[in-house]
Motif scaffolding. Structure first.
Motif, PDB file in Angstrom:
ATOM      1  N   LEU A  47       8.963   7.864  -3.404  1.00  0.00           N
ATOM      2  CA  LEU A  47       7.697   7.651  -2.714  1.00  0.00           C
ATOM      3  C   LEU A  47       7.804   6.537  -1.681  1.00  0.00           C
ATOM      4  O   LEU A  47       8.384   5.480  -1.960  1.00  0.00           O
ATOM      5  CB  LEU A  47       6.600   7.283  -3.715  1.00  0.00           C
ATOM      6  N   GLN A  48       7.231   6.772  -0.511  1.00  0.00           N
ATOM      7  CA  GLN A  48       7.178   5.716   0.496  1.00  0.00           C
ATOM      8  C   GLN A  48       6.018   4.772   0.200  1.00  0.00           C
ATOM      9  O   GLN A  48       4.905   5.187  -0.103  1.00  0.00           O
ATOM     10  CB  GLN A  48       7.013   6.285   1.901  1.00  0.00           C
ATOM     11  N   THR A  98       0.840  -1.185   0.000  1.00  0.00           N
ATOM     12  CA  THR A  98       0.000   0.000   0.000  1.00  0.00           C
ATOM     13  C   THR A  98       0.871   1.229   0.000  1.00  0.00           C
ATOM     14  O   THR A  98       1.898   1.271   0.648  1.00  0.00           O
ATOM     15  CB  THR A  98      -0.917   0.051   1.243  1.00  0.00           C
ATOM     16  N   LEU A  99       0.484   2.226  -0.763  1.00  0.00           N
ATOM     17  CA  LEU A  99       1.191   3.486  -0.706  1.00  0.00           C
ATOM     18  C   LEU A  99       0.965   4.106   0.656  1.00  0.00           C
ATOM     19  O   LEU A  99      -0.122   4.010   1.216  1.00  0.00           O
ATOM     20  CB  LEU A  99       0.674   4.443  -1.787  1.00  0.00           C
ATOM     21  N   ALA A 100       1.984   4.740   1.203  1.00  0.00           N
ATOM     22  CA  ALA A 100       1.863   5.365   2.509  1.00  0.00           C
ATOM     23  C   ALA A 100       0.698   6.338   2.520  1.00  0.00           C
ATOM     24  O   ALA A 100       0.543   7.153   1.626  1.00  0.00           O
ATOM     25  CB  ALA A 100       3.147   6.107   2.848  1.00  0.00           C
ATOM     26  N   GLY A 101      -0.130   6.232   3.553  1.00  0.00           N
ATOM     27  CA  GLY A 101      -1.278   7.096   3.661  1.00  0.00           C
ATOM     28  C   GLY A 101      -2.496   6.568   2.939  1.00  0.00           C
ATOM     29  O   GLY A 101      -3.529   7.232   2.904  1.00  0.00           O
ATOM     30  N   LEU A 130       6.199  -2.743   6.813  1.00  0.00           N
ATOM     31  CA  LEU A 130       7.578  -2.349   6.533  1.00  0.00           C
ATOM     32  C   LEU A 130       7.560  -1.119   5.631  1.00  0.00           C
ATOM     33  O   LEU A 130       6.886  -1.121   4.596  1.00  0.00           O
ATOM     34  CB  LEU A 130       8.335  -3.465   5.821  1.00  0.00           C
ATOM     35  N   PRO A 131       8.288  -0.062   5.980  1.00  0.00           N
ATOM     36  CA  PRO A 131       8.372   1.101   5.092  1.00  0.00           C
ATOM     37  C   PRO A 131       9.425   0.880   4.013  1.00  0.00           C
ATOM     38  O   PRO A 131      10.569   0.542   4.304  1.00  0.00           O
ATOM     39  CB  PRO A 131       8.791   2.229   6.045  1.00  0.00           C
ATOM     40  N   LEU A 132       9.025   1.049   2.778  1.00  0.00           N
ATOM     41  CA  LEU A 132       9.918   0.890   1.629  1.00  0.00           C
ATOM     42  C   LEU A 132       9.847   2.147   0.779  1.00  0.00           C
ATOM     43  O   LEU A 132       8.864   2.888   0.841  1.00  0.00           O
ATOM     44  CB  LEU A 132       9.498  -0.309   0.769  1.00  0.00           C
ATOM     45  N   ASP A 159       4.571  10.697   6.337  1.00  0.00           N
ATOM     46  CA  ASP A 159       5.021  10.837   7.707  1.00  0.00           C
ATOM     47  C   ASP A 159       3.885  10.803   8.708  1.00  0.00           C
ATOM     48  O   ASP A 159       4.115  10.832   9.915  1.00  0.00           O
ATOM     49  CB  ASP A 159       5.848  12.115   7.890  1.00  0.00           C
ATOM     50  N   GLU A 160       2.631  10.750   8.239  1.00  0.00           N
ATOM     51  CA  GLU A 160       1.501  10.660   9.140  1.00  0.00           C
ATOM     52  C   GLU A 160       1.133   9.208   9.439  1.00  0.00           C
ATOM     53  O   GLU A 160       0.304   8.938  10.297  1.00  0.00           O
ATOM     54  CB  GLU A 160       0.284  11.371   8.533  1.00  0.00           C
TER      55      GLU A 160
END
Length: 209
Positions: free
Chosen positions: A90-91, A28-31, A63-65, A49-50
């Motif tokens: 992009l995170q 999933t894309l962050a956020g 896991l953040p990638l 960052d939220e």
């Protein structure tokens, strides 16, 4: 414990089976509020960052990638930092998974990814070009920096790709370690020097239409 004291250096064995299984997980894309079968299919709703990456009560956490959208091929409605050749960093997060070592697993996730391009418009993973020639050895967190030690050869096809590789490694390592900065070494040589790049700086944060 003094928060500025270095954390013990950890030996990063390549848990191929575990991480390879992780690569089959949804991303999933962050956020993003919804799960997606590919990073490029997500519908992000807030800045990276939220997002809360803390483990839940059962010890599961995403896991953040970091992946890269190439210049002129940005997905719509995403927020990221410009790097290198006007690409967008992009995170992207895995679905929650149980891990004892998020730094090791996040970096090995990139190295053992099965595809260079994900989704349409695509997010790219230039790190996987070195999957057969580069190995994560260990890392150490000291203060607000994580130092990652790799061994082998970095494979790159252009200066633009070198920027992407460096950005993916540094941003992923820092996010997974929960610190501000990362230093990447390959057989003791700084990745910046190896690739002939100036020190890493993220460009302006932009949100695409």
């Amino acid at each position: 414990m003094n928060p500025a004291a270095p954390r013990p250096r950890r030996r990063a064995e390549r848990r191929v089976a575990a991480v390879a299984a992780g690569c089959a997980l949804l991303l999933t894309l962050a956020g993003c509020a919804e799960e997606s079968s590919s990073p490029g299919d997500a519908d992000p709703t807030s800045a990276a960052d939220e997002l809360d990456l803390a483990p839940d009560d059962d010890g599961f956490a995403p896991l953040p990638l970091y992946f890269v959208a190439l210049s002129g091929q940005y997905p719509s409605g995403v927020t990221g930092a410009q790097i290198g050749c006007e690409d967008l960093l992009l995170q992207v997060n895995t679905v929650p998974m149980k891990t004892e070592d998020p730094v090791e697993d996040a970096l090995n996730f990139l190295l053992q990814d099965q595809q260079y391009r994900h989704g349409d418009p695509a997010l790219t993973n230039s790190v996987l070009l070195s999957s057969e020639s580069l190995t994560l050895q260990d890392y150490e967190i000291q203060g607000d920096t994580v130092e990652v030690n790799l061994s082998g050869s970095v494979v790159t096809r252009s200066v633009c790709e070198s920027y992407r590789i460096r950005a993916q490694f540094e941003a992923t390592a820092a996010a997974a370690a929960g610190v501000e900065d990362a230093r990447i070494l390959v057989d003791g040589e700084d990745l910046d020097t190896l690739l002939g790049l100036d020190p890493f700086e993220r460009g302006e944060q932009i949100t695409t239409d």
